[in-house]
Design an enzyme around this catalytic site. Structure first.
Site, mmCIF file in Angstrom:
data_model
loop_
_atom_site.group_PDB
_atom_site.id
_atom_site.type_symbol
_atom_site.label_atom_id
_atom_site.label_comp_id
_atom_site.label_asym_id
_atom_site.label_seq_id
_atom_site.Cartn_x
_atom_site.Cartn_y
_atom_site.Cartn_z
ATOM 1 N N THR A 55 37.327 35.668 38.753
ATOM 2 C CA THR A 55 38.017 35.829 40.034
ATOM 3 C C THR A 55 37.848 37.217 40.635
ATOM 4 O O THR A 55 37.526 38.179 39.925
ATOM 5 C CB THR A 55 39.528 35.566 39.834
ATOM 6 O OG1 THR A 55 40.183 35.526 41.098
ATOM 7 C CG2 THR A 55 40.198 36.644 38.986
ATOM 8 N N ASN A 97 40.607 37.862 42.470
ATOM 9 C CA ASN A 97 42.026 37.700 42.794
ATOM 10 C C ASN A 97 42.147 36.979 44.125
ATOM 11 O O ASN A 97 42.111 35.756 44.156
ATOM 12 C CB ASN A 97 42.812 39.009 42.758
ATOM 13 C CG ASN A 97 44.318 38.734 42.735
ATOM 14 O OD1 ASN A 97 44.725 37.657 42.278
ATOM 15 N ND2 ASN A 97 45.125 39.631 43.211
ATOM 16 N N THR A 128 39.966 31.885 43.029
ATOM 17 C CA THR A 128 39.396 32.129 41.715
ATOM 18 C C THR A 128 38.473 30.947 41.527
ATOM 19 O O THR A 128 38.526 30.002 42.301
ATOM 20 C CB THR A 128 40.556 32.117 40.684
ATOM 21 O OG1 THR A 128 41.427 33.186 40.989
ATOM 22 C CG2 THR A 128 40.093 32.232 39.250
ATOM 23 N N GLY A 173 46.166 31.063 40.693
ATOM 24 C CA GLY A 173 47.175 32.095 40.419
ATOM 25 C C GLY A 173 48.158 31.616 39.371
ATOM 26 O O GLY A 173 47.776 31.087 38.331
HETATM 27 O O1 DON Z 1 44.266 36.523 37.000
HETATM 28 C C1 DON Z 1 45.078 35.881 37.645
HETATM 29 O O2 DON Z 1 45.972 35.231 37.143
HETATM 30 C C2 DON Z 1 44.947 35.845 39.161
HETATM 31 N N1 DON Z 1 44.337 37.068 39.626
HETATM 32 C C3 DON Z 1 44.161 34.632 39.537
HETATM 33 C C4 DON Z 1 44.042 34.473 41.010
HETATM 34 C C5 DON Z 1 43.760 33.099 41.423
HETATM 35 O O3 DON Z 1 43.678 32.202 40.647
HETATM 36 C C6 DON Z 1 43.649 32.877 42.871
HETATM 37 N N2 DON Z 1 43.307 31.498 43.151
HETATM 38 N N3 DON Z 1 43.843 30.750 43.874
#
Ligand code: DON
Length: 591
Positions: free
Chosen positions: A421, A423, A403, A496
């Site tokens: 992002t 994802n 992201t 995430g």
């Molecule tokens: O919206 C969310 O919480 C996740 N899809 C974010 C994904 C994310 O941050 C991946 N990065 N490392």
């Protein structure tokens, strides 16, 4: 009743005296860590500027934003230009095929009054054909292959609508949308040299990209190997798509030939997105989540992100403790206890606010935090199962997703905090043929089934069940902290499930411990998300800190966290930006 009765141990009365029994264990302010690629990284460099600043994950995009600021644009103009540019220069997470959230502070008139805050929700929506069973296998179990690796995982992209809405309502008017997209078009058309994090991540994500010829054509060489550092990345189809948006506005993306190509590509890959789903998409302006913390105002993202609520809930719990000493074991222990409770609430209560009722006022109230605080035993870890009984979590997938977050402050006192992002890194890996648009796999953020963890190990229940048109719950936490009504700290991060706890630690490191922004961005961090019942500690914490947590009953895993908290602090002498050193290529640039 969600809160369980405190155990006898949890009834222990918290006193400062108990705190002082704990040995003083301090953390090196900017301990060395390692990047995701094993590269040893040093502390962030502080960059200062008098007027305006952009901190973003990729340098060319950051410079484009800074140029807009210098040429009379406001923070929203710059953010929109950065958002489109990153879709070209940082394909791992910058996007027009995904979605995200923008928090905006608009300066008021003179003095400390006035000013206003708003947010733009441009989260992806589930296509109309998605339902509660979409991500289950024949036996009725959650099927990660469907929700993460297949075209069923693709949500209707929100970025184009979100950036366009932000610009239309809050841009300065000095620039047209087309002018803000123009640098991105040039970079896509003329090509860019692959560098930094893109060079690091392409080999890792190659297997997923090369499943689709339309993606391989862009990111792989003729021999099937990924583009390497210094190779040129050309994206002519993406340039055409961006040009169409520049000419026709966001509807050119959501209707007509581009929408037809997007829907056709998703369906050919086995997904269910239709032209009607695209046509129906709209970004939504929502009131921010607000909280206060030791005299500062917290402005963050409301549902469908869980970020703002969980952040404010944790800060409210922690406000009852003294955290001013340099990060010591007792403070970190209390922080972990707050995390467990907020993430349990996240799992249970939060989802798309247009579909489920979210008890925002209750979860963000000081009174509710006091109730949680009363369940914290300052000497013993509370087991996750005692916070919400009867739930078991599965394994968390290893890192490798992404992201991206950028922060902007302008000379007028406006600020933008934006996280968006696909994802996973490069989303599902599918570039819709003829559009250059790399598509997300965001629908894995739904709870495919109650108690089935998503890729980040997060559990969810009915509130976050998949449903037609629904927005999956996010952890993205773009945040602006105000002091006396003016921007003080602009922050956020990828990562995430870890996003919210990173923002929590940046806020408390700066406010409670008086850390400068470069130290706060670099410092090793802790994470607990209730389930799985474990604390992740980044390398760099003193052994004794880890030992104290373990003695009290926490399971501690030492692991790098894939985060990148590109942040700006507004100080009495000017702006100070820090690009997170954990991932190559981030830049703080101002004038
Ligand atoms: O919206 C969310 O919480 C996740 N899809 C974010 C994904 C994310 O941050 C991946 N990065 N490392």
């Amino acid at each position: 009743m969600f809160l369980r009765k405190p155990s006898a141990a949890a009834g222990f009365v918290f006193t400062l005296a108990a705190l002082t029994l704990v040995s003083a264990l301090t953390l090196p302010l900017a301990a060395l860590g390692e990047s995701q690629t094993g590269r040893v990284v040093g502390p962030a460099q502080a960059v200062t500027a008098a007027h305006g600043m952009v901190v973003a994950q990729e340098a060319q995009a950051a410079r484009i934003g800074a140029d807009i600021l210098q040429n009379g644009g406001n923070a929203v103009d710059a953010a929109v230009a950065v958002g489109f540019a990153l879709a070209v220069t940082y394909p791992r997470a910058g996007n027009i095929g995904g979605g995200g959230f923008m928090v905006i502070h608009r300066a008021g008139g003179t003095g400390n009054t006035g000013g206003s805050d708003t947010t733009i929700d441009y989260r992806e929506t589930a296509p109309g054909a998605i339902n509660k069973k979409s991500f289950l296998d024949a036996q009725g179990n959650a099927d990660p292959q469907k929700s993460r690796e297949s075209a069923l995982a693709i949500g209707v992209p929100g970025t184009v609508a979100g950036l366009a809405l932000a610009e239309r309502k809050y841009g300065s008017g000095h620039f047209t949308l087309a002018e803000l997209i123009a640098p991105a078009i040039a970079l896509a058309r003329n090509g860019i040299a692959v560098a930094d994090d893109t060079a690091d991540s392409l080999p890792v994500d190659l297997p997923r990209l090369k499943r689709w010829p339309s993606s391989a054509h862009i990111f792989l060489k003729a021999d099937g190997s990924p583009l390497a550092e210094g190779d040129r990345l050309f994206q002519p189809d993406l340039a055409d798509t961006l040009e169409a948006i520049a000419r026709g506005g966001p509807r050119a993306f959501y209707e007509g030939p581009i929408a037809q190509k997007l829907a056709a590509a998703v369906q050919a890959a086995g997904g269910v997105m239709t032209v009607d789903d695209l046509k129906a998409y709209h970004a939504i302006e929502r009131a921010p989540i607000r909280g206060s913390y030791r005299g500062y105002d917290i402005v963050s993202m409301p549902p469908p992100s869980s970020g703002g609520i969980a952040l404010v809930e944790m800060l409210n719990i922690l406000e009852g403790y003294d955290l001013t000493r340099a990060r010591q074991a007792q403070e970190l222990f209390l922080m972990v206890e707050a995390m467990k409770r907020a993430y349990a609430d996240r799992a249970w209560f939060l989802g798309d606010p247009d579909v489920v009722q979210v008890p925002v006022a209750r979860l963000t109230s000081k009174r509710y935090a006091a109730e949680w605080r009363a369940t914290i035993d300052p000497a013993h870890a509370t087991a996750a199962a005692d916070i919400h009984p009867g739930i078991t979590a599965g394994a968390v997938q290893p890192e490798g997703r992404n992201t991206t977050h950028f922060s902007v402050v302008d000379r007028f006192g406006n600020a933008v905090s934006n996280t968006y992002t696909l994802n996973f890194s490069y989303g599902v890996g599918l570039v819709a043929a003829g559009t250059g648009v790399l598509l997300n796999n965001e629908l894995d953020d739904f709870a495919a089934k109650a108690n089935a963890p998503n890729a980040y190990g997060l559990l969810g229940y009915a509130a976050n069940a998949p449903g037609p048109g629904k927005r999956p719950l996010s952890s993205m936490t773009p945040t602006i902290v105000l002091k006396d009504g003016k921007p003080f700290l602009v922050t956020g991060t990828p990562g995430g499930s870890r996003i919210i706890t990173v923002v929590l630690q940046i806020v408390t490191d700066v406010i409670d411990r008086g850390m400068d922004i470069a130290s706060a961005v670099s410092a090793p961090r802790l994470h607990n998300q209730w389930m799985p019942d474990q604390v992740i500690a980044e390398p760099g914490f003193a052994d004794d800190v880890i030992a104290v947590l373990r003695t009290r009953g926490d399971t501690v895993v030492v692991e790098k966290l894939p985060t990148s908290a590109n942040s700006i602090l507004v100080t009495p002498t000017g702006l100070v930006g820090a690009a997170d050193p954990r991932t190559r290529g981030a830049l703080a640039v101002g004038y």
